[in-house]
Design an enzyme around this catalytic site. Structure first.
Site, PDB file in Angstrom:
ATOM      1  N   SER A 143       0.842  -1.205   0.000  1.00 44.98           N
ATOM      2  CA  SER A 143       0.000   0.000   0.000  1.00 44.98           C
ATOM      3  C   SER A 143       0.867   1.241   0.000  1.00 44.98           C
ATOM      4  CB  SER A 143      -0.876   0.015   1.255  1.00 44.98           C
ATOM      5  OG  SER A 143      -1.549   1.247   1.372  1.00 44.98           O
ATOM      6  N   TYR A 156      -2.418  -0.848  11.094  1.00 47.14           N
ATOM      7  CA  TYR A 156      -2.495  -1.337   9.704  1.00 47.14           C
ATOM      8  C   TYR A 156      -1.250  -0.979   8.895  1.00 47.14           C
ATOM      9  CZ  TYR A 156      -4.197  -1.199   4.789  1.00 47.14           C
ATOM     10  OH  TYR A 156      -4.358  -1.353   3.426  1.00 47.14           O
ATOM     11  N   LYS A 160       1.577  -3.124   6.140  1.00 49.34           N
ATOM     12  CA  LYS A 160       1.797  -2.875   4.712  1.00 49.34           C
ATOM     13  C   LYS A 160       3.272  -2.597   4.439  1.00 49.34           C
ATOM     14  CE  LYS A 160      -1.615  -4.262   3.604  1.00 49.34           C
ATOM     15  NZ  LYS A 160      -2.076  -5.087   2.471  1.00 49.34           N
TER      16      LYS A 160
HETATM   17  P1  NAD Z   1     -11.870  -5.758   0.397  1.00 47.80           P
HETATM   18  O1  NAD Z   1     -12.359  -5.690   1.793  1.00 47.80           O
HETATM   19  O2  NAD Z   1     -12.817  -5.470  -0.704  1.00 47.80           O
HETATM   20  O3  NAD Z   1     -11.206  -7.173   0.108  1.00 47.80           O
HETATM   21  C1  NAD Z   1     -10.419  -7.853   1.053  1.00 47.80           C
HETATM   22  C2  NAD Z   1     -10.436  -9.319   0.712  1.00 47.80           C
HETATM   23  O4  NAD Z   1      -9.639 -10.033   1.671  1.00 47.80           O
HETATM   24  C3  NAD Z   1     -11.851  -9.911   0.790  1.00 47.80           C
HETATM   25  O5  NAD Z   1     -12.022 -10.844  -0.253  1.00 47.80           O
HETATM   26  C4  NAD Z   1     -11.862 -10.599   2.151  1.00 47.80           C
HETATM   27  O6  NAD Z   1     -12.786 -11.655   2.253  1.00 47.80           O
HETATM   28  C5  NAD Z   1     -10.425 -11.114   2.188  1.00 47.80           C
HETATM   29  N1  NAD Z   1     -10.001 -11.476   3.531  1.00 47.80           N
HETATM   30  C6  NAD Z   1     -10.108 -10.742   4.676  1.00 47.80           C
HETATM   31  N2  NAD Z   1      -9.648 -11.451   5.718  1.00 47.80           N
HETATM   32  C7  NAD Z   1      -9.233 -12.642   5.223  1.00 47.80           C
HETATM   33  C8  NAD Z   1      -8.665 -13.799   5.811  1.00 47.80           C
HETATM   34  N3  NAD Z   1      -8.416 -13.852   7.121  1.00 47.80           N
HETATM   35  N4  NAD Z   1      -8.354 -14.844   5.010  1.00 47.80           N
HETATM   36  C9  NAD Z   1      -8.611 -14.803   3.693  1.00 47.80           C
HETATM   37  N5  NAD Z   1      -9.163 -13.736   3.069  1.00 47.80           N
HETATM   38  C10 NAD Z   1      -9.462 -12.673   3.838  1.00 47.80           C
HETATM   39  O7  NAD Z   1     -10.628  -4.759   0.330  1.00 47.80           O
HETATM   40  P2  NAD Z   1      -9.566  -4.460  -0.847  1.00 47.80           P
HETATM   41  O8  NAD Z   1      -9.436  -2.996  -0.913  1.00 47.80           O
HETATM   42  O9  NAD Z   1      -9.886  -5.229  -2.087  1.00 47.80           O
HETATM   43  O10 NAD Z   1      -8.241  -5.017  -0.177  1.00 47.80           O
HETATM   44  C11 NAD Z   1      -7.366  -5.944  -0.793  1.00 47.80           C
HETATM   45  C12 NAD Z   1      -5.935  -5.627  -0.393  1.00 47.80           C
HETATM   46  O11 NAD Z   1      -5.577  -4.351  -0.926  1.00 47.80           O
HETATM   47  C13 NAD Z   1      -5.700  -5.535   1.117  1.00 47.80           C
HETATM   48  O12 NAD Z   1      -4.498  -6.198   1.448  1.00 47.80           O
HETATM   49  C14 NAD Z   1      -5.553  -4.034   1.373  1.00 47.80           C
HETATM   50  O13 NAD Z   1      -4.723  -3.755   2.466  1.00 47.80           O
HETATM   51  C15 NAD Z   1      -4.914  -3.603   0.070  1.00 47.80           C
HETATM   52  N6  NAD Z   1      -5.049  -2.172  -0.203  1.00 47.80           N
HETATM   53  C16 NAD Z   1      -6.283  -1.615  -0.408  1.00 47.80           C
HETATM   54  C17 NAD Z   1      -6.377  -0.251  -0.671  1.00 47.80           C
HETATM   55  C18 NAD Z   1      -7.682   0.433  -0.909  1.00 47.80           C
HETATM   56  O14 NAD Z   1      -7.687   1.676  -0.909  1.00 47.80           O
HETATM   57  N7  NAD Z   1      -8.772  -0.278  -1.119  1.00 47.80           N
HETATM   58  C19 NAD Z   1      -5.212   0.518  -0.740  1.00 47.80           C
HETATM   59  C20 NAD Z   1      -3.985  -0.087  -0.513  1.00 47.80           C
HETATM   60  C21 NAD Z   1      -3.906  -1.438  -0.261  1.00 47.80           C
HETATM   61  C1  RM4 Z   2      -4.862   1.911   2.072  1.00 45.23           C
HETATM   62  C2  RM4 Z   2      -4.859   3.420   2.045  1.00 45.23           C
HETATM   63  C3  RM4 Z   2      -6.226   3.874   1.664  1.00 45.23           C
HETATM   64  C4  RM4 Z   2      -7.247   3.261   2.589  1.00 45.23           C
HETATM   65  C5  RM4 Z   2      -7.092   1.767   2.599  1.00 45.23           C
HETATM   66  C6  RM4 Z   2      -8.031   1.091   3.552  1.00 45.23           C
HETATM   67  O1  RM4 Z   2      -3.659   1.343   2.391  1.00 45.23           O
HETATM   68  O2  RM4 Z   2      -4.521   3.919   3.323  1.00 45.23           O
HETATM   69  O3  RM4 Z   2      -6.325   5.278   1.667  1.00 45.23           O
HETATM   70  O4  RM4 Z   2      -8.537   3.621   2.150  1.00 45.23           O
HETATM   71  O5  RM4 Z   2      -5.803   1.419   2.959  1.00 45.23           O
END
Ligand code: NAD
Ligand code: RM4
Length: 253
Positions: A143, A156, A160
């Site tokens: 992230s 969190y 990351k």
């Molecule tokens: P999301 O909540 O839509 O998806 C998360 C996924 O992880 C879901 O499918 C959920 O069921 C699964 N999950 C959660 N706990 C779990 C577990 N214990 N075992 C197996 N699966 C599990 O969120 P997202 O935004 O798609 O997040 C995906 C990744 O992207 C995460 O690692 C998050 O940190 C990262 N991320 C997201 C953002 C953002 O802005 N959305 C930014 C940076 C990084």
């Molecule tokens: C990311 C970043 C985004 C936030 C998600 C949940 O790492 O911080 O801004 O929305 O996490």
């Protein structure tokens, strides 16, 4: 068809970024193995999107926080698809919480899912790649939060930074096996993980204003970068991190 013939494993593939990665990989010719947890409706929706693409798909339920989930996931993928060429550690949680009030259980669960889960899964996939002897690609969804803090994310952001560090050390450990290890650093992508946070119109407008490309990200924005790193186009890229954030990180003033 950048991933023709490759077997790609993705954790947390039931929605959001994980689902978009699964769909884009399949569109690029990959067969996919999908880990999911407690989200039957979500994984069914992912399977429905994959169906018309005609690739082989296997889904395996498991909590990534448990080491045995990793062994089971990789074993099922190998049994069904015949091997592992690419592994994407995507599953993650971000329960927004004020630092001074965060209970130990929230911190520990976030670490267990995001960091321990990435470690066990990556290790299992890498062991399989070593046994196959044909190299491979490991990709962690880190992230922008690996590089900057977040007011309600003190439990969190270290996870990351941790998965990015994991990819750097794995790049050294696994380079001799031809296994490339990189992280992708999404900015703010609209998914369930931040639905509540972005429901505040002031917060949403602030985030949008900070992004030079003028919009929040979509899951498929991240998937394109994952496909590149998974593909042979990235054959000399290892130990790297790619920001996919619309310019958010560099926008100081
Ligand atoms: P999301 O909540 O839509 O998806 C998360 C996924 O992880 C879901 O499918 C959920 O069921 C699964 N999950 C959660 N706990 C779990 C577990 N214990 N075992 C197996 N699966 C599990 O969120 P997202 O935004 O798609 O997040 C995906 C990744 O992207 C995460 O690692 C998050 O940190 C990262 N991320 C997201 C953002 C953002 O802005 N959305 C930014 C940076 C990084
Ligand atoms: C990311 C970043 C985004 C936030 C998600 C949940 O790492 O911080 O801004 O929305 O996490």
């Amino acid at each position: 068809m950048l991933l023709e013939g490759k077997r790609v494993l993705i954790t947390g593939a039931s929605r959001g970024i994980g689902r978009a990665i699964a769909v884009e990989c399949a569109r690029q010719g990959a067969d996919v193995a999908l880990n999911w947890f407690k989200d039957r409706a979500g994984i069914d929706a992912t399977l429905a999107e994959l169906e018309p693409l005609g690739r082989r798909v296997v889904e395996v339920e498991g909590d990534v926080a448990l080491a045995e989930s990793a062994e089971r996931f990789v074993a099922r993928a190998v049994a069904t698809l015949g091997g592992v060429d690419v592994f994407v550690s995507n599953a993650g949680v971000c329960p927004f919480h004020a630092f001074l009030e965060t209970p130990p259980e929230v911190f520990e669960r976030t670490m267990a899912v995001n960091l321990h889960g990435a470690y066990y899964m990556t290790q299992s996939a890498a062991r399989q790649m070593r046994a196959q002897g044909r190299g491979g690609a490991l990709i962690a969804i880190s992230s922008i939060s690996a590089l900057v803090g977040g007011g309600l994310q003190a439990h969190y952001t270290p996870t990351k930074a941790g998965v990015h560090s994991l990819m750097q050390s794995c790049a050294i450990a696994l380079g001799p096996h031809g296994i490339r290890c990189n992280s992708v650093m999404p900015g703010t992508i609209e998914t369930d993980i931040n639905r509540e946070d972005l429901a505040d119109p002031a917060k949403r407008a602030y985030m949008e204003r900070r992004i030079p490309l003028g919009r929040l990200g979509e899951p498929r924005d991240v998937a394109g970068c994952v496909v590149f790193l998974a593909s042979d186009l990235a054959r000399y890229v290892t130990g790297a991190a790619v920001l996919v954030d619309g310019g958010l990180f560099v926008n100081l003033q």
